[in-house]
Every structure is written in C-alpha cells, then in structure tokens.
Enzyme design. Structure first.
Site, PDB file in Angstrom:
ATOM      1  N   ARG A  83     -10.293 113.044 -29.264  1.00 19.61           N
ATOM      2  CA  ARG A  83      -9.684 112.181 -28.256  1.00 19.61           C
ATOM      3  C   ARG A  83      -8.233 111.880 -28.627  1.00 19.61           C
ATOM      4  O   ARG A  83      -7.346 111.869 -27.766  1.00 19.61           O
ATOM      5  CB  ARG A  83     -10.476 110.882 -28.100  1.00 19.61           C
ATOM      6  CG  ARG A  83     -11.871 111.088 -27.533  1.00 19.61           C
ATOM      7  CD  ARG A  83     -12.575 109.769 -27.284  1.00 19.61           C
ATOM      8  NE  ARG A  83     -11.934 109.008 -26.229  1.00 19.61           N
ATOM      9  CZ  ARG A  83     -12.203 107.726 -25.982  1.00 19.61           C
ATOM     10  NH1 ARG A  83     -13.075 107.069 -26.727  1.00 19.61           N
ATOM     11  NH2 ARG A  83     -11.588 107.094 -24.987  1.00 19.61           N
TER      12      ARG A  83
ATOM     13  N   CYS B 122      -7.241 101.607 -30.423  1.00 26.13           N
ATOM     14  CA  CYS B 122      -8.291 102.602 -30.138  1.00 26.13           C
ATOM     15  C   CYS B 122      -8.163 102.921 -28.656  1.00 26.13           C
ATOM     16  O   CYS B 122      -7.070 103.168 -28.173  1.00 26.13           O
ATOM     17  CB  CYS B 122      -9.677 102.073 -30.522  1.00 26.13           C
ATOM     18  SG  CYS B 122     -10.108 100.506 -29.739  1.00 26.13           S
TER      19      CYS B 122
END
Length: 280
Positions: free
Chosen positions: A180, A236
């Site tokens: 990611r 995040c």
C-alpha cells in the site's frame, strides 16, 4: 509496570482489584462494522465493556480530516466516565489478537492524560488459550468522572506535517503494509501510494513471529535507523494502525512522537497534494 500485560496478570487483577479495573473490548472489522459488537455479545472477558471504533473511538468522517477522525474529546471523556473510568482506574484493553484497535484506545486515553492503560498481549485468544472463561453477560459499571487533560503535543495536523517535511525537522512514518505504501495495492482509497517523504515501518512488525509484542530491546532495534533526538510523526491510512507504532516507539525509548490522525486519507482529500510510490 509495562503497558503490555499477560492474560494471567489480568486474571489476577480481576480477582484482587476488580473495583479499580476496567476491561475494554475493542474488536472491530473494517469490512464489517457490526462484527465487533456481535463478537462481544457472543462471548467476552468477564467484566469487559465494548467500545466501537466508528461510534466511540472516531468522529464521523467529513470532507477533510481522514476516514477515522479523532472523536470529540469532551464526548470521549464523558463516555470514559460512563464506563467507570477515572484517573485512578487501571484500564486493560484487548481485541481479537494484537490488532490495531486496542492501540487506538490506548492512544486516545494517553492523549487525554490517562497513564494507567494497558494492552492484553494476544487479546481474547490469549485469554482463552489460558483456559479462562468468557461470558455473554453485558457489563454495566458504575459511572465515574473522567477529566481529560489533553496532550496537544501528541498530535500533528496536515499543516504541521507539510511544515515539518519542508523544513526537514521531523521524520514521517507510514505504518501501512509495503504494497500500500508503494501504491501497488489500495483497497480503501481513491489514490494509491504515500505522502512524499514518508518512510515505511509496517505496524505489524512490532510483533514477533508468534504474534506477541516484541520486547523493548527488540523494538529499539526495529527503529534503530531513527534518532531519538528527532521528532517523529506517525501516520497510516486513517490514524488507526499508526497507533501500535506510536506505542512501540514509546516503548523503545522515543519521546517526541506524534500521531497524524488524518494520515493518508486526509492527505489525499486535498486535490493539490501529491503522492509518491517509490521507496524513501
């Protein structure tokens, strides 16, 4: 006393100091927002109460601020009081394993100035593997007054992040999995990649190969490339999986550690913000 505690420690605590202890179940699934509460009703640690990531540990998303903005802290403090927490209460938080949701509540309580907060290493599985009972009885605790003492130095907003990156006066960490971070996969957001300048430290690497929390020395080794003299901003996707890294850095001896609550989901909500897909 370590932040990370064992199932036998919690069992002993509930037997000898139940009136001064609140246990919180934070199980949750990002792909099924009702799964955590259903799991709680099907069986939980005795005396545990349930808090929901979306309803209790986050604010409703807006255009900016990320997909799990911090809750209104006055409302959060009122909820903590309603489940029997004041500043003399020992709080033990668990999820299914060592997942990100327990650390999110740890961070919120720490942000609100409460110090006596612990995570159950291994979560509910560790409790059950020790042969301890679970119950379906919903817990109701006597309310107390929780007065928040907000630690404003524990957070960074998007303007702080931009300023620190431009001046190179802080290190930004991205806590998501490498695929990611590199933009190879993005199951949740319309853009893939990471905030330019962010370094990748996948949050699950604070755990050992058995899924338990690493020791403080092991965590210090994990972050050895980072200076303890530097300010570290942890991000995040939405400020949830960053929380285990915040805790791990604190356990490893880092003190100037901040959470960027909006994280990548906030960053990409501004069309002019660029994203990066290469290792940094």
């Amino acid at each position: 006393m370590s932040v990370i505690v064992s199932a036998p420690w919690l069992k002993n605590r509930l037997e000898h100091a139940p009136d001064d202890t609140v246990v919180v179940d934070t199980r949750f699934q990002l792909t099924d927002e009702d799964a955590g509460r259903k799991a709680y009703l099907e069986g939980h640690i005795p005396q545990a109460v349930y808090l929901d990531l979306n309803k209790d540990l986050s604010e409703k998303p807006a255009k900016h601020g990320g997909s799990h903005p911090l809750p209104d802290m006055e409302m959060f403090a009122a909820k903590m009081g309603n489940i029997g927490i004041d500043h003399d209460t020992t709080v033990v938080i668990y999820d299914q394993h060592n997942d990100m949701f327990a650390a999110r509540l740890w961070w919120l309580l720490d942000y609100a100035g409460h110090q006596d907060v612990h995570l159950l290493d291994g979560g509910l599985d560790a409790w059950m593997n020790n042969g301890y009972e679970v119950t379906t009885e919903v817990t109701n605790l006597d309310p107390k007054h929780f007065e928040p003492f907000i630690r404003n130095d524990a957070v960074a907003d998007i303007d702080n992040v931009k300023e620190k990156l431009q001046s190179q006066t802080a290190t930004l960490i991205d806590s998501r999995a490498s695929e990611r971070y590199l933009g190879q996969s993005e199951p949740l957001y319309r853009k893939a990649g990471h905030i330019p300048g962010a370094k990748n430290f996948f949050w699950k690497h604070v755990l050992n190969d058995k899924g338990k929390w690493k020791t403080d020395d092991e965590l210090e080794y994990r972050f050895k490339s980072l200076s303890k003299d530097d300010e570290i901003i942890v991000s995040c996707g939405s400020g949830v999986s960053a929380c285990p890294n915040v805790l791990a850095l604190r356990l490893a001896g880092y003190r100037d550690v901040k959470l960027y609550p909006g994280s990548f989901s906030d960053w990409i909500s501004y069309d002019d913000n660029k994203v990066e897909t290469k290792e940094e």
